[in-house]
Write an enzyme that holds these catalytic residues in place. Sequence first.
Site, mmCIF file in Angstrom:
data_model
loop_
_atom_site.group_PDB
_atom_site.id
_atom_site.type_symbol
_atom_site.label_atom_id
_atom_site.label_comp_id
_atom_site.label_asym_id
_atom_site.label_seq_id
_atom_site.Cartn_x
_atom_site.Cartn_y
_atom_site.Cartn_z
ATOM 1 N N SER A 133 0.852 -1.193 0.000
ATOM 2 C CA SER A 133 0.000 0.000 0.000
ATOM 3 C C SER A 133 0.892 1.249 0.000
ATOM 4 C CB SER A 133 -0.944 -0.068 1.207
ATOM 5 O OG SER A 133 -1.981 0.864 1.108
ATOM 6 N N ASP A 286 -8.574 -5.762 -5.601
ATOM 7 C CA ASP A 286 -8.349 -4.504 -4.876
ATOM 8 C C ASP A 286 -9.284 -3.442 -5.450
ATOM 9 O OD1 ASP A 286 -7.245 -2.126 -3.719
ATOM 10 O OD2 ASP A 286 -5.308 -3.115 -3.549
ATOM 11 N N HIS A 315 -7.702 -5.398 -1.068
ATOM 12 C CA HIS A 315 -6.464 -4.688 -0.752
ATOM 13 C C HIS A 315 -5.690 -5.366 0.378
ATOM 14 C CE1 HIS A 315 -3.743 -1.306 -0.664
ATOM 15 N NE2 HIS A 315 -3.930 -1.179 0.637
#
Length: 343
Positions: A133, A286, A315
């Site tokens: 991320s 995601d 995610h």
Amino acid sequence: MASKQWLVEDYEAGDLPLTSGETLHSARLRYHRIGELNAPKDNLIMLPTYYGGAAAGNHPWVEGNSPLDPDRYCIVIPALLGAGESSSPSNTAGAQRGPGFPAVSLNDNVMLQKRLVEDIFGDARIALVMGWSMGGMQALQWGCLFPTQVRAVLATCCTARCYPHNRVFLEGVKAALTCDHAFENGRYRSPPERGLRAFGRVYAGWAYSQAFFRHELWREQGFGSIEELLRFWEQDHLGQDANDLLTVLNTWQNGDISDNPVFGMDYEAALSAIAMPTRMMPCTTDLYFTEEDASEDGRRMPGATVESLESDWGHVAGGAGREAASHNRILAAARALLSGKAS
């Protein structure tokens, strides 16, 4: 591994000039470290942190039979500015406390980390920069800014900039937090609990995929119902500071690896600079760092291979120790990069 323990240390950087032109006074970088730097100074691994996560959240990447072996590597986890461990609205004194904390960029974070590497680790060569991320965005920022120092990059569930729909998602969670009257434009006298709870509930619907909920995969996390999962997300965010959350959210929304003096917003040039062996690992489900966006970024990096994580965890699949199958694939990619067998 059993004899080695994580050390938690602070790098005091003094006044830090920022990309915005402002200065962060008495800047401090919190980092976790395990393992020792070797004599050639070429065994350093950097694991930048992710949104809403403490440095300890990356420890699972180093546990068990991981290729990130502290008997072979010096492993450093630098905590994001603004996230509550390094200098942040919640722990800064004076005029920069709370809503007075200046905006910080991906570039600001990585340039501070670069100073850490120079001053504490003898400007060592970096065997791998790896992150999930926002940690992955920082890894890509390292790769484009310091291509001769970084030997390999692994970036999971991220893109090299925050794309438009991702920004809209973040506007939604931001609104859920700031509409609490107790927020008082960041000058709250007590935590804006209703806003923090709403932030957590809204975020949970984006962190996982539709299939995650349809197939009741939350049961694998030990929850007996969706409501239990949502209450967990509420409690997690009640433990965080609202101004910290918004500061790092702003870093994310404005994240762009070309937004610095080296590339001057030339995104193609920044992507083209990532010529070292790089693995982009988006998740097929995601909802905001989408596989399409990440794959397109990867195709424009000369050194990158795109290896998607086939997972219904959305995610979350890219995080350390979150979902077993994805975790193992990520570590296999790290092993290949560290061995020099990945292109």
